[in-house]
Design an enzyme around this catalytic site. Sequence first.
Site, PDB file in Angstrom:
ATOM      1  CB  CYS A 107      -0.898  -0.024   1.228  1.00  6.46           C
ATOM      2  SG  CYS A 107      -2.083   1.324   1.272  1.00  6.46           S
ATOM      3  CB  CYS A 184      -5.108  -7.686  -5.099  1.00  2.37           C
ATOM      4  SG  CYS A 184      -3.782  -7.122  -4.010  1.00  2.37           S
TER       5      CYS A 184
END
Length: 203
Positions: A107, A184
């Site tokens: 992230c 993901c």
Amino acid sequence: MQKIAIFGGTGMTGQCVVAHALKKGLKVKLLVRNMETVPKTFREKVEITVADVLDYEKVLEVIQGTSGVVVTLGTRNSMEPTTVLSTGLENILRAMKEASVQKISVCLSSFLFYDPDKVPTLFEHINAEHKRMLDLVKDSDLEWRAVLPPHIADDPSGEFQVLQDKSPGHIISKLDLGIFLVDCLTQEQYIRRVLGIANVKRH
């Protein structure tokens, strides 16, 4: 995928990553600097190692025996220059190779989609650090996914969109970001992709 390692799992987004992983029935290993920051809601449900991400041996210990890694390292509210996140990520990538773990989601921030001179001055240092992290990830031959969210909000979960190499909007619920960072890892269309994510506007 049965067990994942999460780095930065006690931050706003990280807690959502942990919650979603547990909801999916995954076993979770966490590296935390301070046990006090681990919420009681999942403290007994995860395997915790107390150490710094700069401690390579401890990072390796956390990654061994897992099949995926999620990185939501942050600086809390500090905007000062730092290389702790990128050095930590370097340790994570190196440990993944040593432990033969391929899948990682990291992230970062949608400011990386901007020209550097368009990034607000306040975020200049953290953006430079995120750029170093993105370069490290791209240079690895792992099955990486770089996720670049816009403003992360305390909103309820909703519909969201994911685009390659650009941001689809200006806001993402921390819950949806947490969901995507875990999901993901097993979605092959996102391997070695730089991804923008945002909630679809409610009409």
